[in-house]
Design a protein around this motif. Structure first.
Motif, PDB file in Angstrom:
ATOM      1  N   SER A 317       1.089  -0.992  -0.502  1.00 17.55           N
ATOM      2  CA  SER A 317       0.193  -0.138   0.122  1.00 17.55           C
ATOM      3  C   SER A 317       0.659   1.348  -0.788  1.00 17.55           C
ATOM      4  CB  SER A 317      -0.772  -0.141   1.570  1.00 17.55           C
ATOM      5  OG  SER A 317      -1.668  -1.602   1.062  1.00 17.55           O
ATOM      6  N   LEU A 318       1.392   0.663   0.510  1.00 14.71           N
ATOM      7  CA  LEU A 318       3.109   2.317   0.998  1.00 14.71           C
ATOM      8  C   LEU A 318       3.205   2.545  -0.318  1.00 14.71           C
ATOM      9  CD1 LEU A 318       4.246   2.067   4.333  1.00 14.71           C
ATOM     10  CD2 LEU A 318       2.617   4.053   3.687  1.00 14.71           C
ATOM     11  N   ALA A 319       3.734   1.653  -0.918  1.00 15.66           N
ATOM     12  CA  ALA A 319       4.540   1.420  -2.382  1.00 15.66           C
ATOM     13  C   ALA A 319       3.438   2.450  -3.282  1.00 15.66           C
ATOM     14  CB  ALA A 319       5.141   0.261  -2.115  1.00 15.66           C
ATOM     15  N   SER A 320       2.372   1.621  -3.751  1.00 17.34           N
ATOM     16  CA  SER A 320       1.836   2.173  -4.325  1.00 17.34           C
ATOM     17  C   SER A 320       1.212   3.861  -4.195  1.00 17.34           C
ATOM     18  CB  SER A 320      -0.147   0.918  -4.110  1.00 17.34           C
ATOM     19  OG  SER A 320       0.138   0.462  -4.993  1.00 17.34           O
ATOM     20  N   THR A 321       1.040   4.260  -3.032  1.00 16.85           N
ATOM     21  CA  THR A 321       1.337   5.848  -2.841  1.00 16.85           C
ATOM     22  C   THR A 321       2.261   6.167  -3.178  1.00 16.85           C
ATOM     23  OG1 THR A 321      -0.811   5.414  -0.926  1.00 16.85           O
ATOM     24  CG2 THR A 321       1.237   7.125  -0.927  1.00 16.85           C
ATOM     25  N   GLY A 322       3.518   5.584  -3.082  1.00 13.22           N
ATOM     26  CA  GLY A 322       4.855   6.427  -3.221  1.00 13.22           C
ATOM     27  C   GLY A 322       4.892   6.662  -4.944  1.00 13.22           C
TER      28      GLY A 322
END
Length: 508
Positions: A317-322
């Motif tokens: 999820s954090l990678a997608s946001t990044g």
């Protein structure tokens, strides 16, 4: 659902370019509008208040702007159906006109969200508006429920970080699904507890009524307005409620007013995937192959988060946001290249830093409340309340639209407002404004968060001879100030001189 509709992400990503390169979304009632610009019930008494402008103070996590800036507080009704009842404060900021031209009045800005702070945003972007300041006072505000205007807080920093690390936003098992929806319900309960009676009075319609009260207190007969991203929905709502009070309104990075919560999610899946495809094309890569490689990376992170910094790990999820945050501006595409290269080598720090910028988390672990306000406002606005079963059924369609972002956005259609403590107000906002002065609606063909098609729909829904559609063939979230002399000149000529371009004008 408008999780990713916010212009603040452009600034957040822009801050990271040097560092990473070096090292690493009402009611359709008219509220008594007389169509001629007169005062309605919500303005009685409060319309005569005098603003006490003074030196701005530093806000949480942000320094005070320079001496050019003044701040004040506008009193507005908590409940606009009870104009003589309890009031709340709306935080304001302004820079007075430089006086290099005949003053027109105040130009009020909203930079998106919902939930974005205009008090912190306007000074950040102000250099782009020097020409407009020659004839306008530049004014912005924190909408009710945002930052300095009774800002909603739904959970503390520790709980926010724990959820980022532990909750899978694309659940694959019954246990992950249970945790996902329990966390969503807990967030909503926290919003209700933290904001109490305010939770039911922070809609876009409420903010539009505040905007008209602000217009009156500023002493302007008509509202002159510069709306970006979600700010276009707020502006459209204002025009619908108060068509006779429309002055010069300009919408940039336009929200599609015809879309419901599912439609918004589909639009964003399509828009972000389109921007990612354009990124790969710019590098001479096949978009399908590039997306497949990114999707494979996300799948690996879903199975096992990657080391990043300290005790924190890079989750799917954090990678997608990044990744998403770099798609808001073409200038940050090189940052995406570096971050993806690092991740392929097993280092998730760059993508985590980008996600932190979007989520407004500082190095000490403190988060802003922007995402809290965003969710609370959009869930009050929208009636959309999909069940988990309904979300599952649409996942294939979402993944077909975007193999990279479709899964997350598909689940989000059910998770975003799951078990929300107050009911939503409408399926889609009402923006029709018959009789209003012409409103400039600018769409960018490469916009990821508010895809280009929404601008034409906004112009159509505003009505014949009201919505004036202008196209920029460019990349990024928003057109003004992004290097197009044609776009900047067209908008400046409209706002400064009242010159309305031909509907359908195209700038390359």
């Amino acid at each position: 659902m408008q999780r990713f509709v916010r212009s603040a992400a452009m600034a957040a990503a822009g801050v990271l370019v040097a560092g990473l390169a070096a090292g690493c979304g009402g009611s359709s009632d008219d509220g008594g509008e007389d169509g001629k610009g007169g005062k309605d019930g919500a303005g009685k008494g409060l319309a005569s208040q005098k603003l006490d402008w003074g030196r701005c103070k530093a806000s949480e996590g942000s320094p005070a702007p320079g001496a050019d800036w003044q701040c004040s507080t506008l009193k507005v009704p908590l409940d606009h159906t009870k104009p003589d009842g309890e009031t709340i404060g709306v935080a304001l900021i302004r820079a007075k006109s430089t006086g290099k031209g005949d003053r027109i009045g105040s130009l009020v800005f909203n930079f998106g969200g919902p939930g974005g702070s205009g008090v912190s945003g306007l000074p950040s972007f102000a250099d782009s508006y020097d020409k407009l300041r020659e004839r306008y006072d530049l004014v912005s505000f924190d909408p009710r429920g945002v930052a300095g205007s009774e800002g909603v807080r739904c959970r503390d920093d520790k709980a926010t970080q724990a959820a980022e690390q532990k909750v899978d936003l694309t659940p694959d098992t019954p246990a992950e699904e249970k945790a996902y929806f329990e966390d969503a319900a807990d967030f909503g309960a926290g919003c209700a507890k933290g904001s109490k009676k305010l939770i039911g009075h922070i809609s876009t319609v409420d903010a539009a009524r505040d905007l008209d009260l602000l217009r009156q207190v500023l002493g302007d007969d008509k509202l002159h307005y510069f709306g970006v991203s979600y700010g276009t929905e707020l502006g459209g709502t204002y025009a619908h409620l108060f068509p006779g009070r429309v002055g010069r309104l300009m919408f940039d990075a336009v929200v599609d007013p015809s879309a419901d919560s599912i439609g918004h999610a589909e639009n964003q899946a399509r828009g972000f995937q389109r921007a990612l495809d354009n990124y790969f094309k710019s590098r001479g890569q096949d978009p399908e192959e590039g997306s497949a490689k990114v999707a494979k990376l996300l799948k690996r992170l879903d199975a096992e988060p990657m080391r990043a910094s300290g005790e924190r790990k890079l989750t799917e999820s954090l990678a997608s946001t990044g990744i998403l945050v770099t798609l808001y501006s073409k200038q940050t595409w090189p940052v995406l290249t570096r971050a993806l290269e690092d991740a392929e080598k097993g280092d998730g720090s760059s993508l985590l830093q980008l996600a932190d910028a979007y989520n407004e988390r500082d190095p000490s672990g403190r988060y802003s409340t922007q995402s809290h306000s965003q969710r609370a406002i959009s869930c009050l606005d929208s009636k959309g309340r999909s069940t988990p079963e309904e979300a599952k059924k649409r996942l294939d369609r979402f993944r077909e639209i975007s193999p990279v972002f479709g899964g997350f956005l598909g689940w989000d259609t059910a998770g975003w407002c799951h078990d929300w403590p107050v009911a939503g107000q409408h399926d889609s906002p009402e923006v029709s404004a018959p009789g209003a002065a012409p409103i400039l609606v600018v769409g960018n063909t490469g916009d990821p968060a508010t895809p280009y098609e929404g601008a034409r729909r906004m112009a159509d829904e505003l009505g014949k001879d009201v919505g004036v559609h202008v196209t920029w063939k460019g990349e990024g979230h928003g057109a003004y100030g992004n290097g197009s002399a044609c776009i900047d000149g067209t908008i400046d000529d409209y706002l400064l001189n009242g010159k309305v371009p031909k509907d359908g004008k195209v700038c390359s």
